[in-house]
Write a protein that holds these residues in place. Structure first.
Motif, mmCIF file in Angstrom:
data_model
loop_
_atom_site.group_PDB
_atom_site.id
_atom_site.type_symbol
_atom_site.label_atom_id
_atom_site.label_comp_id
_atom_site.label_asym_id
_atom_site.label_seq_id
_atom_site.Cartn_x
_atom_site.Cartn_y
_atom_site.Cartn_z
ATOM 1 N N HIS A 90 61.254 1.166 2.460
ATOM 2 C CA HIS A 90 59.855 2.136 2.057
ATOM 3 C C HIS A 90 59.768 2.885 1.293
ATOM 4 N N GLU A 91 60.762 3.367 0.627
ATOM 5 C CA GLU A 91 60.237 3.580 -0.116
ATOM 6 C C GLU A 91 60.282 5.300 -0.600
ATOM 7 N N LEU A 92 59.365 5.659 0.761
ATOM 8 C CA LEU A 92 58.772 7.157 0.934
ATOM 9 C C LEU A 92 58.655 7.266 2.451
ATOM 10 N N ILE A 93 59.067 8.173 2.903
ATOM 11 C CA ILE A 93 59.744 8.378 4.134
ATOM 12 C C ILE A 93 59.961 9.754 4.896
ATOM 13 N N LYS A 94 59.459 9.977 6.044
ATOM 14 C CA LYS A 94 59.104 11.369 6.024
ATOM 15 C C LYS A 94 60.918 11.686 7.251
ATOM 16 N N VAL A 95 61.082 12.634 7.285
ATOM 17 C CA VAL A 95 62.575 13.152 8.577
ATOM 18 C C VAL A 95 62.321 14.213 8.525
ATOM 19 N N HIS A 96 62.197 14.580 10.094
ATOM 20 C CA HIS A 96 61.673 15.067 10.833
ATOM 21 C C HIS A 96 63.502 15.978 11.466
ATOM 22 N N VAL A 97 63.666 17.355 11.403
ATOM 23 C CA VAL A 97 65.133 17.905 11.823
ATOM 24 C C VAL A 97 64.323 18.784 13.224
ATOM 25 N N ALA A 98 64.956 18.277 14.161
ATOM 26 C CA ALA A 98 64.441 18.487 15.362
ATOM 27 C C ALA A 98 65.202 20.162 15.766
ATOM 28 N N ALA A 99 66.407 20.446 15.334
ATOM 29 C CA ALA A 99 66.677 22.166 15.282
ATOM 30 C C ALA A 99 67.460 22.971 14.204
ATOM 31 N N GLY A 100 68.019 24.057 14.108
ATOM 32 C CA GLY A 100 68.185 25.209 13.248
ATOM 33 C C GLY A 100 67.304 26.090 12.617
ATOM 34 N N GLU A 101 67.709 26.699 11.874
ATOM 35 C CA GLU A 101 66.961 28.012 10.830
ATOM 36 C C GLU A 101 66.509 27.117 10.066
ATOM 37 N N ARG A 102 65.206 28.281 9.214
ATOM 38 C CA ARG A 102 64.916 27.543 7.912
ATOM 39 C C ARG A 102 65.821 26.965 7.056
ATOM 40 N N ASP A 103 66.275 28.190 6.291
ATOM 41 C CA ASP A 103 67.715 27.384 5.817
ATOM 42 C C ASP A 103 68.742 26.523 5.670
ATOM 43 N N ASP A 104 68.944 26.133 7.484
ATOM 44 C CA ASP A 104 69.931 25.085 7.472
ATOM 45 C C ASP A 104 69.263 23.789 7.361
ATOM 46 N N ARG A 105 67.924 24.111 7.555
ATOM 47 C CA ARG A 105 66.481 23.165 7.278
ATOM 48 C C ARG A 105 67.146 22.651 5.636
ATOM 49 N N SER A 106 67.129 23.083 5.064
ATOM 50 C CA SER A 106 66.464 23.079 3.546
ATOM 51 C C SER A 106 67.969 22.670 3.135
ATOM 52 N N ALA A 107 68.644 23.117 3.931
ATOM 53 C CA ALA A 107 69.690 22.549 3.291
ATOM 54 C C ALA A 107 70.456 21.184 3.826
ATOM 55 N N LEU A 108 69.989 20.419 4.704
ATOM 56 C CA LEU A 108 69.740 19.283 5.226
ATOM 57 C C LEU A 108 69.251 18.781 4.157
ATOM 58 N N ALA A 109 68.021 19.185 4.074
ATOM 59 C CA ALA A 109 67.020 18.315 3.694
ATOM 60 C C ALA A 109 67.575 17.872 2.421
ATOM 61 N N ALA A 110 68.200 19.019 1.447
ATOM 62 C CA ALA A 110 68.611 18.315 -0.179
ATOM 63 C C ALA A 110 69.708 18.335 -0.188
ATOM 64 N N GLN A 111 70.936 18.132 0.877
ATOM 65 C CA GLN A 111 71.803 17.006 0.883
ATOM 66 C C GLN A 111 71.883 15.765 0.966
ATOM 67 N N LEU A 112 70.977 15.918 2.296
ATOM 68 C CA LEU A 112 70.623 14.747 2.897
ATOM 69 C C LEU A 112 70.160 13.367 1.558
ATOM 70 N N ALA A 113 69.358 13.945 0.412
ATOM 71 C CA ALA A 113 68.548 13.766 -0.744
ATOM 72 C C ALA A 113 69.157 13.120 -1.743
ATOM 73 N N ALA A 114 70.629 13.799 -1.765
ATOM 74 C CA ALA A 114 71.236 14.227 -2.486
ATOM 75 C C ALA A 114 72.314 12.881 -2.002
#
Length: 92
Positions: free
Chosen positions: A44-68
């Motif tokens: 798809h090239e462009l996707i959305k990912v939904h994170v069900a749980a966690g604090e804001r900082d945890d979600r941000s870190a997970l997003a950056a880590q998954l992207a990397a």
């Protein structure tokens, strides 16, 4: 290659109508999640990912880590949803 603000704006507009294709559950980031995200972004090239749980900082870190881990750019993150983009590889 980092995206500039104009590119990010266009990608955010394109992703507006999309539903999240990947959902991150309580287990967080697993090898299966990374593999599925990689396959999904290949299609798809462009996707959305939904994170069900966690604090804001945890979600941000997970997003950056998954992207990397999948070699994608983190386009935007708001609340529990973030957008990933990776240009399709040319078939050679």
């Amino acid at each position: 290659m980092p995206l500039d603000s104009a590119q990010k704006k266009k990608l955010k507009q394109a992703a507006h109508h999309l539903k999240p294709l990947i959902r991150v559950g309580q287990k967080g980031m697993t090898d299966t999640l990374v593999a599925e995200t990689d396959a999904c972004i290949d299609r798809h090239e462009l996707i959305k990912v939904h994170v069900a749980a966690g604090e804001r900082d945890d979600r941000s870190a997970l997003a950056a880590q998954l992207a990397a881990r999948v070699g994608a750019e983190l386009v935007h993150s708001i609340g529990k949803v973030f957008i990933l983009y990776r240009k399709k590889q040319d078939a050679a």
